[in-house]
Design a protein around this motif. Sequence first.
Motif, short mmCIF file in Angstrom:
data_model
loop_
_atom_site.label_atom_id
_atom_site.label_comp_id
_atom_site.label_asym_id
_atom_site.label_seq_id
_atom_site.Cartn_x
_atom_site.Cartn_y
_atom_site.Cartn_z
N THR A 238 0.76 -1.21 -0.04
CA THR A 238 -0.06 -0.09 -0.10
C THR A 238 0.89 1.00 0.04
O THR A 238 1.93 1.50 0.90
CB THR A 238 -0.97 0.12 1.15
OG1 THR A 238 -1.69 -1.21 1.19
CG2 THR A 238 -1.80 1.34 1.29
N PHE A 239 0.46 2.23 -0.82
CA PHE A 239 1.44 3.50 -1.11
C PHE A 239 0.62 4.48 -0.52
O PHE A 239 -0.72 4.83 -0.83
CB PHE A 239 1.88 3.56 -2.57
CG PHE A 239 2.62 2.54 -2.91
CD1 PHE A 239 4.02 2.48 -2.83
CD2 PHE A 239 2.25 1.34 -3.63
CE1 PHE A 239 5.01 1.54 -3.21
CE2 PHE A 239 3.02 0.29 -3.69
CZ PHE A 239 4.17 0.43 -3.75
N SER A 240 1.08 5.40 0.45
CA SER A 240 0.50 6.52 0.85
C SER A 240 1.21 7.95 0.13
O SER A 240 2.40 8.19 0.89
CB SER A 240 0.16 6.62 2.36
OG SER A 240 -0.10 7.75 2.76
N GLN A 241 0.75 8.43 -0.90
CA GLN A 241 1.51 9.56 -1.28
C GLN A 241 1.68 10.62 -0.36
O GLN A 241 2.90 11.34 -0.29
CB GLN A 241 0.95 10.04 -2.76
CG GLN A 241 1.10 8.70 -3.74
CD GLN A 241 2.31 8.63 -4.18
OE1 GLN A 241 3.18 9.09 -4.05
NE2 GLN A 241 2.32 7.16 -4.71
N ILE A 242 0.76 10.83 0.34
CA ILE A 242 0.68 11.90 1.34
C ILE A 242 1.74 11.88 2.55
O ILE A 242 2.22 12.78 3.02
CB ILE A 242 -0.62 12.35 2.13
CG1 ILE A 242 -0.64 13.76 2.58
CG2 ILE A 242 -0.94 11.10 3.32
CD1 ILE A 242 -2.11 14.03 2.95
N ASP A 243 2.33 10.73 2.83
CA ASP A 243 3.25 10.58 3.78
C ASP A 243 4.45 10.20 3.34
O ASP A 243 5.59 10.07 3.95
CB ASP A 243 2.88 9.10 4.45
CG ASP A 243 1.55 9.18 5.30
OD1 ASP A 243 1.57 10.23 6.25
OD2 ASP A 243 0.63 8.33 5.28
N CYS A 244 4.70 10.47 1.95
CA CYS A 244 5.99 10.09 1.16
C CYS A 244 6.87 11.29 1.47
O CYS A 244 6.64 12.52 1.15
CB CYS A 244 5.65 9.86 -0.28
SG CYS A 244 7.35 9.51 -1.23
N HIS A 245 7.86 11.06 1.54
CA HIS A 245 9.13 12.17 1.86
C HIS A 245 9.63 12.59 0.47
O HIS A 245 10.13 13.84 0.48
CB HIS A 245 10.06 11.87 2.66
CG HIS A 245 9.72 11.50 4.32
ND1 HIS A 245 10.71 11.24 5.14
CD2 HIS A 245 8.64 11.90 4.92
CE1 HIS A 245 10.00 11.28 6.43
NE2 HIS A 245 8.98 11.48 6.27
N GLY A 246 9.46 11.76 -0.32
CA GLY A 246 9.96 12.16 -1.94
C GLY A 246 11.45 11.98 -1.93
O GLY A 246 12.10 12.16 -2.79
N CYS A 247 12.14 11.16 -1.20
CA CYS A 247 13.53 10.67 -1.21
C CYS A 247 13.86 10.04 -2.46
O CYS A 247 14.88 9.99 -2.86
CB CYS A 247 13.84 10.40 0.10
SG CYS A 247 13.37 8.47 0.42
N GLY A 248 12.95 8.92 -2.64
CA GLY A 248 13.27 8.11 -3.91
C GLY A 248 13.91 6.91 -3.41
O GLY A 248 14.43 5.91 -4.41
N GLY A 249 14.24 6.56 -2.33
CA GLY A 249 14.93 5.33 -1.82
C GLY A 249 14.47 4.17 -2.11
O GLY A 249 15.29 3.18 -2.36
N CYS A 250 13.32 3.92 -2.20
CA CYS A 250 12.48 2.95 -2.55
C CYS A 250 12.66 2.62 -4.33
O CYS A 250 12.66 1.35 -4.57
CB CYS A 250 10.92 2.82 -2.32
SG CYS A 250 10.13 4.34 -3.32
N ILE A 251 12.79 3.42 -5.10
CA ILE A 251 12.97 3.34 -6.53
C ILE A 251 14.39 2.69 -6.54
O ILE A 251 14.52 1.47 -7.62
CB ILE A 251 13.22 4.73 -7.02
CG1 ILE A 251 11.97 5.74 -6.79
CG2 ILE A 251 12.97 4.44 -8.57
CD1 ILE A 251 10.61 4.83 -7.27
N SER A 252 15.59 3.01 -6.00
CA SER A 252 16.72 2.32 -6.32
C SER A 252 16.95 1.01 -5.71
O SER A 252 17.68 0.27 -6.23
CB SER A 252 17.93 3.21 -5.39
OG SER A 252 17.68 3.30 -4.04
N VAL A 253 16.21 0.46 -4.71
CA VAL A 253 16.30 -0.99 -4.50
C VAL A 253 15.16 -1.68 -5.06
O VAL A 253 14.94 -3.21 -4.80
CB VAL A 253 16.01 -0.97 -2.98
CG1 VAL A 253 17.13 -0.28 -2.16
CG2 VAL A 253 14.84 -0.37 -2.56
#
Length: 565
Positions: A238-253
Amino acid sequence: MQEFIYYNPNGLDFPISEEILVTTNLKEIENKSFLISNTNEINSELTAREIDFYIKNSQDTISQKIQNVSKLYEIAATKYDFSQDISYDQEVSNQLLLVTNQKEQYDEFISCIDSKDFELFHINEDIIKSIDGHIGNLTVVVDDEGKDVKLQVSQIVWYNAKIEGMKQSGCFDPNTLTLSEVLKTIKENINSYSYKKITTYDKTICQYDSRREVICSKCEEVCPSVAITKDDETKTLTFSQIDCHGCGGCISVCPSGALEYTPTSRESIYEISLFYKETHPLIIPSKMNIENLDIELKENILPFAIDGEKFLDETMLLTIAQSSSSQIIFYTDFISKGTGDAIRILNDIYQAKYGKDAIIVASNKEELIEAINEVSFIETSYFNFNQSGLKKREVFSQRLQKIVGDENLGEVKTGEHVHYGLVNVDANKCTLCLVCVGACNVDALQADAKDNTLRLNPSLCTSCGYCEVSCPESDCLTIDRDVIKLEPMWFKENILAQDTLFACVECGKEFATTKSVQKIASIMAPIFASDPVKERSLYCCADCKPKIMMQNYYDKKIQGDTNAR
């Protein structure tokens, strides 16, 4: 209407393209908006801070500067065009929860606010049992003399906040920020809180979604907030965009590329990288302070501005490196887990091929000066192709294949957060049931009906292991994990197992692999040994099996009736 504007009260000491409106007076452009500007003093869709940084520090010739300033505007416009970070608004009421155990902190806070601004609640942190939700809709469960009571608030001010509180959007700690900063923020949030969609998700190639076992959930592990949560029962994210810090760490892994970074996607990186041919890219995350950075940029160094500092993976970095035919300078004071693995992997590959690192990391001014002096072009490293529509692993495979060519450069180890691997199959045990092919959602494993083979393209394998746990044969399929072999066969379909087709003993139609029929027969033959027809049915196709069984039943029934007479 001009889309590009450059503002500097002191003007410029060299001319720039007529496509860029230059002004020294903000009053001249009052009530006007632009697409790209060099400063946030102007109303524009995107502010490109790197333009002034380049103009102030570059040692390029005047003609190069003229071209590169225009290029930086075009790069910013390309980034804007490919951005998918849609904005949303969240209603935030004036309901505020103050969490502190100390009377001095309570008194300090009360003295700094106007009672008309907030509907204020106050509790001690000792009674907090859980916090759920997000800014504008936070649920705090507290222990009220043994009973659970829910408090619904929009924002929380928590002195010395615990980790579980700071993971939610809408929770602020005056000991992390100043009290005045917290008050300013929570006031501004009321009735005007906006956030952006930072990630997109393709669950069809996710290595976690809907799988029988937990194979991968790296994105959830590295997320610093509650923006990504998982349910191991249903195997859903489940993805909560409002809680996302925008760092992008999830993308790289993310091993398969199921997650994309909307401000700067892989496609965006590719399109932007085309502007960097024969330049030295200097990657600068938005968090890095470059306004007051005085440093000489030697010729051909061009800033590559990005938003989050953690989203760059091995495919994106290799795209930039090959498009520029240069080493990359990455100016950042923090390297994420995934990006760190990606940099090490690429540097190992480039050292094996070119004897140089692909990426030079600089975390401070002194290291940046060293990197600027060191950075160089890498002969024969240029490569580009139309990668539109390809998956993350497919792009990396083609780019890496260009580096390896016909050579054998050894192997590199991948790592804890970025995985590659090699599937091995015991051909004597494999029945070509193709369960492993069905388990692989990145197309590393394939079946070829032309020659009845099971094939593997090692360069696409994420080493997730789902094929291994899905294989019904004992000790048949194994994986050599965390390795990339820099040799031509790594990029080709390797035959792991092959078999002939078995022909039905009744009609002659080929209906299964020989090994699968023989395996089932070896298991069932002893059970059917007393009935030759049942035993023969083991070697029949789906059409003939019921026919001979029904005929056998009918014959026995007739025989029984005759005996009865």
